[in-house]
Design a protein around this motif. Structure first.
Motif, PDB file in Angstrom:
ATOM      1  N   PRO A 101       3.439  -2.950  23.448  1.00 23.99           N
ATOM      2  CA  PRO A 101       4.502  -2.634  24.396  1.00 23.99           C
ATOM      3  C   PRO A 101       5.605  -1.768  23.805  1.00 23.99           C
ATOM      4  O   PRO A 101       6.333  -1.101  24.540  1.00 23.99           O
ATOM      5  CB  PRO A 101       5.042  -4.014  24.793  1.00 23.99           C
ATOM      6  CG  PRO A 101       4.734  -4.889  23.620  1.00 23.99           C
ATOM      7  CD  PRO A 101       3.447  -4.364  23.059  1.00 23.99           C
ATOM      8  N   GLY A 102       5.736  -1.735  22.493  1.00 25.62           N
ATOM      9  CA  GLY A 102       6.846  -1.044  21.844  1.00 25.62           C
ATOM     10  C   GLY A 102       6.574   0.419  21.555  1.00 25.62           C
ATOM     11  O   GLY A 102       6.587   0.836  20.397  1.00 25.62           O
ATOM     12  N   VAL A 103       6.317   1.193  22.604  1.00 23.56           N
ATOM     13  CA  VAL A 103       6.111   2.641  22.467  1.00 23.56           C
ATOM     14  C   VAL A 103       7.021   3.363  23.462  1.00 23.56           C
ATOM     15  O   VAL A 103       7.476   2.774  24.443  1.00 23.56           O
ATOM     16  CB  VAL A 103       4.635   3.049  22.693  1.00 23.56           C
ATOM     17  CG1 VAL A 103       3.722   2.364  21.678  1.00 23.56           C
ATOM     18  CG2 VAL A 103       4.181   2.742  24.102  1.00 23.56           C
ATOM     19  N   VAL A 132       0.143   6.109  11.508  1.00 20.17           N
ATOM     20  CA  VAL A 132       0.336   5.332  12.737  1.00 20.17           C
ATOM     21  C   VAL A 132       1.719   5.723  13.241  1.00 20.17           C
ATOM     22  O   VAL A 132       2.703   5.598  12.511  1.00 20.17           O
ATOM     23  CB  VAL A 132       0.253   3.813  12.487  1.00 20.17           C
ATOM     24  CG1 VAL A 132       0.552   3.033  13.761  1.00 20.17           C
ATOM     25  CG2 VAL A 132      -1.120   3.432  11.949  1.00 20.17           C
ATOM     26  N   VAL A 133       1.775   6.232  14.480  1.00 20.58           N
ATOM     27  CA  VAL A 133       3.032   6.776  14.994  1.00 20.58           C
ATOM     28  C   VAL A 133       3.406   6.174  16.348  1.00 20.58           C
ATOM     29  O   VAL A 133       2.596   5.561  17.016  1.00 20.58           O
ATOM     30  CB  VAL A 133       2.966   8.326  15.117  1.00 20.58           C
ATOM     31  CG1 VAL A 133       2.692   8.968  13.768  1.00 20.58           C
ATOM     32  CG2 VAL A 133       1.910   8.748  16.131  1.00 20.58           C
ATOM     33  N   GLU A 134       4.617   6.396  16.731  1.00 22.44           N
ATOM     34  CA  GLU A 134       5.267   6.089  17.997  1.00 22.44           C
ATOM     35  C   GLU A 134       5.660   4.632  18.167  1.00 22.44           C
ATOM     36  O   GLU A 134       5.746   4.127  19.288  1.00 22.44           O
ATOM     37  CB  GLU A 134       4.480   6.557  19.232  1.00 22.44           C
ATOM     38  CG  GLU A 134       5.434   6.798  20.395  1.00 22.44           C
ATOM     39  CD  GLU A 134       4.797   6.972  21.746  1.00 22.44           C
ATOM     40  OE1 GLU A 134       5.307   6.370  22.698  1.00 22.44           O
ATOM     41  OE2 GLU A 134       3.821   7.711  21.855  1.00 22.44           O
ATOM     42  N   LEU A 135       5.953   3.947  17.101  1.00 23.03           N
ATOM     43  CA  LEU A 135       6.519   2.612  17.208  1.00 23.03           C
ATOM     44  C   LEU A 135       7.981   2.749  17.644  1.00 23.03           C
ATOM     45  O   LEU A 135       8.757   3.464  17.020  1.00 23.03           O
ATOM     46  CB  LEU A 135       6.435   1.891  15.863  1.00 23.03           C
ATOM     47  CG  LEU A 135       7.131   0.531  15.789  1.00 23.03           C
ATOM     48  CD1 LEU A 135       6.492  -0.456  16.753  1.00 23.03           C
ATOM     49  CD2 LEU A 135       7.071   0.003  14.368  1.00 23.03           C
ATOM     50  N   ASN A 136       8.335   2.096  18.737  1.00 20.99           N
ATOM     51  CA  ASN A 136       9.706   2.107  19.235  1.00 20.99           C
ATOM     52  C   ASN A 136      10.225   0.673  19.237  1.00 20.99           C
ATOM     53  O   ASN A 136      10.003  -0.070  20.196  1.00 20.99           O
ATOM     54  CB  ASN A 136       9.767   2.706  20.641  1.00 20.99           C
ATOM     55  CG  ASN A 136      11.175   2.852  21.152  1.00 20.99           C
ATOM     56  OD1 ASN A 136      12.090   2.182  20.685  1.00 20.99           O
ATOM     57  ND2 ASN A 136      11.360   3.718  22.128  1.00 20.99           N
ATOM     58  N   PRO A 137      10.931   0.254  18.164  1.00 19.09           N
ATOM     59  CA  PRO A 137      11.402  -1.129  18.066  1.00 19.09           C
ATOM     60  C   PRO A 137      12.287  -1.562  19.235  1.00 19.09           C
ATOM     61  O   PRO A 137      12.290  -2.738  19.599  1.00 19.09           O
ATOM     62  CB  PRO A 137      12.186  -1.146  16.750  1.00 19.09           C
ATOM     63  CG  PRO A 137      11.636  -0.001  15.969  1.00 19.09           C
ATOM     64  CD  PRO A 137      11.266   1.050  16.987  1.00 19.09           C
ATOM     65  N   ALA A 138      13.007  -0.617  19.845  1.00 18.75           N
ATOM     66  CA  ALA A 138      13.883  -0.965  20.965  1.00 18.75           C
ATOM     67  C   ALA A 138      13.092  -1.443  22.183  1.00 18.75           C
ATOM     68  O   ALA A 138      13.626  -2.148  23.032  1.00 18.75           O
ATOM     69  CB  ALA A 138      14.752   0.234  21.344  1.00 18.75           C
ATOM     70  N   LYS A 139      11.813  -1.071  22.269  1.00 21.35           N
ATOM     71  CA  LYS A 139      10.982  -1.480  23.404  1.00 21.35           C
ATOM     72  C   LYS A 139       9.945  -2.548  23.034  1.00 21.35           C
ATOM     73  O   LYS A 139       9.216  -3.026  23.885  1.00 21.35           O
ATOM     74  CB  LYS A 139      10.271  -0.256  23.998  1.00 21.35           C
ATOM     75  CG  LYS A 139      11.236   0.717  24.644  1.00 21.35           C
ATOM     76  CD  LYS A 139      10.491   1.810  25.365  1.00 21.35           C
ATOM     77  CE  LYS A 139      11.471   2.704  26.098  1.00 21.35           C
ATOM     78  NZ  LYS A 139      10.784   3.641  26.977  1.00 21.35           N
ATOM     79  N   ASP A 140       9.893  -2.895  21.764  1.00 23.29           N
ATOM     80  CA  ASP A 140       8.896  -3.865  21.303  1.00 23.29           C
ATOM     81  C   ASP A 140       9.270  -5.271  21.772  1.00 23.29           C
ATOM     82  O   ASP A 140      10.431  -5.569  22.034  1.00 23.29           O
ATOM     83  CB  ASP A 140       8.783  -3.823  19.778  1.00 23.29           C
ATOM     84  CG  ASP A 140       7.419  -4.225  19.270  1.00 23.29           C
ATOM     85  OD1 ASP A 140       6.550  -4.584  20.090  1.00 23.29           O
ATOM     86  OD2 ASP A 140       7.211  -4.167  18.040  1.00 23.29           O
TER      87      ASP A 140
END
Length: 166
Positions: A101-103, A132-140
């Motif tokens: 979910p965190g993308v 490994v790219v596009e980890l968005n901690p704000a949406k995780d």
């Protein structure tokens, strides 16, 4: 060298927003290099007419595996010879948002974590690099995507280590 890309988006625009070097143009730039034998894109779920034209232009070296056709185990990619040099790039939006979910750009209908982990564990080529790219901690959610990203890198390093030990 071959590129294996797990992604929801093909990143094959000729240019975007007047830039040929946008993140959405990476595959197009790679296919301009003679030393890139092929790019295999796994889990693609978005493609418009402009991208389709580029895919047609590079059809001899671009292999598209849309997510809708990948309901079970991922294929072994017979067009990549055993022992070939492969760079593996995983965009976390290639996974279904249930698993990642965190993308920044989630697209429903993606791959499962088990499909991709099995794919890495069963690979038969020489892994020469990985990201490994596009980890968005704000949406995780509960670090679920971050944990998956770490596991993917762990499996990639383990795979590379097995090759060195052999």
């Amino acid at each position: 060298m071959s590129i294996v890309q797990v992604d929801a988006h093909p990143d094959i625009y000729p240019e975007l927003c007047d830039s040929a070097y946008s993140h959405a143009c990476v595959a197009s730039r790679l296919l301009e290099f003679d030393h890139i034998a092929s790019i295999t894109q796994i889990g693609i779920r978005t493609m418009n007419q402009v991208q389709k034209q580029m895919a047609d232009k590079f059809q001899d070296r671009l292999h598209l595996l849309p997510a809708r056709n990948l309901t079970g185990e991922l294929p072994s990619l017979p067009h990549i010879a055993e022992g070939a040099l492969v760079y593996l790039t995983i965009d976390l939006d290639g996974f279904d948002p249930v698993f990642a979910p965190g993308v920044s750009h989630p697209v429903p209908g993606g791959l499962s974590s088990r499909q991709v982990l099995n794919f890495i564990q069963d690979a038969r080529w020489n892994l020469v690099g990985m990201d490994v790219v596009e980890l968005n901690p704000a949406k995780d959610i509960n670090n679920q995507t971050a944990i998956l990203a770490a596991r993917l890198m762990h499996e990639g390093m383990g795979y590379a280590r097995r090759l060195i030990s052999s």
